[in-house]
Scaffold this active site. Structure first.
Site, short mmCIF file in Angstrom:
data_model
loop_
_atom_site.label_atom_id
_atom_site.label_comp_id
_atom_site.label_asym_id
_atom_site.label_seq_id
_atom_site.Cartn_x
_atom_site.Cartn_y
_atom_site.Cartn_z
N GLN A 1 24.33 72.31 9.05
CA GLN A 1 25.02 71.11 8.74
C GLN A 1 25.62 71.23 7.20
O GLN A 1 24.91 71.24 6.28
CB GLN A 1 24.49 69.96 8.97
CG GLN A 1 25.07 68.56 8.93
CD GLN A 1 26.33 68.53 9.97
OE1 GLN A 1 26.23 69.04 10.79
NE2 GLN A 1 27.56 67.99 9.39
N ASP B 1 29.28 77.83 15.08
CA ASP B 1 30.22 77.30 14.25
C ASP B 1 31.66 77.88 14.14
O ASP B 1 32.75 77.36 13.85
CB ASP B 1 29.98 76.87 12.81
CG ASP B 1 29.33 75.10 12.72
OD1 ASP B 1 29.85 74.29 13.59
OD2 ASP B 1 28.31 75.17 12.00
N LYS C 1 25.31 65.51 17.63
CA LYS C 1 24.89 66.97 18.29
C LYS C 1 23.78 67.19 19.12
O LYS C 1 23.53 67.84 20.12
CB LYS C 1 25.15 67.98 17.06
CG LYS C 1 26.33 68.19 16.32
CD LYS C 1 26.02 68.82 15.16
CE LYS C 1 27.45 69.25 14.47
NZ LYS C 1 27.67 69.42 13.07
#
Length: 284
Positions: A96, A119, A52
């Site tokens: 995460q 997300d 990322k």
């Protein structure tokens, strides 16, 4: 022989488009900034976070890295999220997953302000997806739609079968296929006659987390197969939920593992970071 849907190539196209958009925003005085939080040092999570950060660097998105120790408390993590929610210069917040056992994932997902939830996991964004409002869409299903569109595969009127009902892939995938006018069936562990249901599919999305589960007995001739799974086989080679070698001669198109759905998830996360700027400007 099946057409291989190249996720690496399509994700690179999207990142190049975003690079131009980010450069334009910078020329107008707007920086795009993503905060990435990792708790502990799970090896798989570290790889994902590294990928990322690389994508951010390539596109021109500034990434802020918060690497917290394994024993971080839920209160400490929520305090950091609150601080990032209030920062006007931070456009996206990504925590995460998975998180250590002492931290409740649900509390963390709900703590991120919906306008920074890149997300697409916050209940408000999930609700917006269902009702067709503006909001962030979960990255993997959004990436699959782009794979289909950019490969010239039309969903309109097609029989679509999604195997898996997770909040991250299965459920949003079904809604996105409905948006594209597909006729959608969602299968799961209680589905009867799974093989028969799957064999009806023009487009089959396999997302159950079982290596090489789907063989030719599940796949109709000429079907498009999207393989969301990622595993290590008995020879320690990467493989998906689909036994690709067994179905290659009957499908019309299939995503490889690796190099199919995986790269698209990160590309769509980057897309959501840039989209965050637009949504936040509209709100201010």
């Amino acid at each position: 022989m099946a057409f291989l849907i190249d996720g690496k190539k399509i994700s690179a196209q999207i990142k190049d488009e975003l690079k131009i958009e980010v450069a334009k925003l910078k020329s107008e005085g707007t920086e795009v900034k993503l905060a990435v939080i990792q708790v502990g040092n799970d090896p798989a999570s570290s790889v994902y976070v590294g990928n990322k950060k690389k994508a951010c660097a390539y596109i021109g998105i500034e990434s802020l890295a918060y690497e917290l120790p394994e024993d971080t408390s839920e209160i400490e993590l929520l305090a950091l999220i609150d601080q990032l929610n209030r920062r006007r210069d931070v456009n996206g917040i990504l925590v995460q997953l998975p998180l250590p056992a002492q931290i409740n994932e649900k509390h963390v997902i709900e703590a991120i302000t919906p306008l920074k939830d890149v997300d697409g996991f916050h209940p408000q964004n999930v609700g917006a997806l269902v009702t067709g409002e503006d909001g962030f869409v979960s990255c993997t299903p959004a990436g699959i739609i782009q794979l289909l569109k950019r490969s010239g595969i039309d969903v309109d009127g097609k029989e679509c079968v999604v195997v898996g009902r997770s909040n991250i892939v299965g459920k949003p995938m079904a809604i996105l296929l409905l948006r594209e006018n597909g006729t959608v069936t969602v299968c799961h562990s209680h589905t009867k006659d799974l093989k028969e249901v799957c064999k009806r599919a023009d487009i089959l999305v396999a997302a159950i987390g079982k290596p090489k589960f789907f063989n030719r007995e599940y796949v109709r001739e000429g079907a498009v197969v999207i393989d969301v799974g990622i595993h290590r086989d008995e020879n320690n080679k990467l493989c998906g939920d689909v036994d690709r070698e067994d179905v290659m001669d009957i499908v019309s198109a299939i995503t490889p593992v690796p190099g199919g759905v995986g790269p698209m998830t990160i590309a769509m996360l980057m897309y959501n970071c840039v989209e965050a700027v637009r949504l936040q400007k509209a709100e201010r």
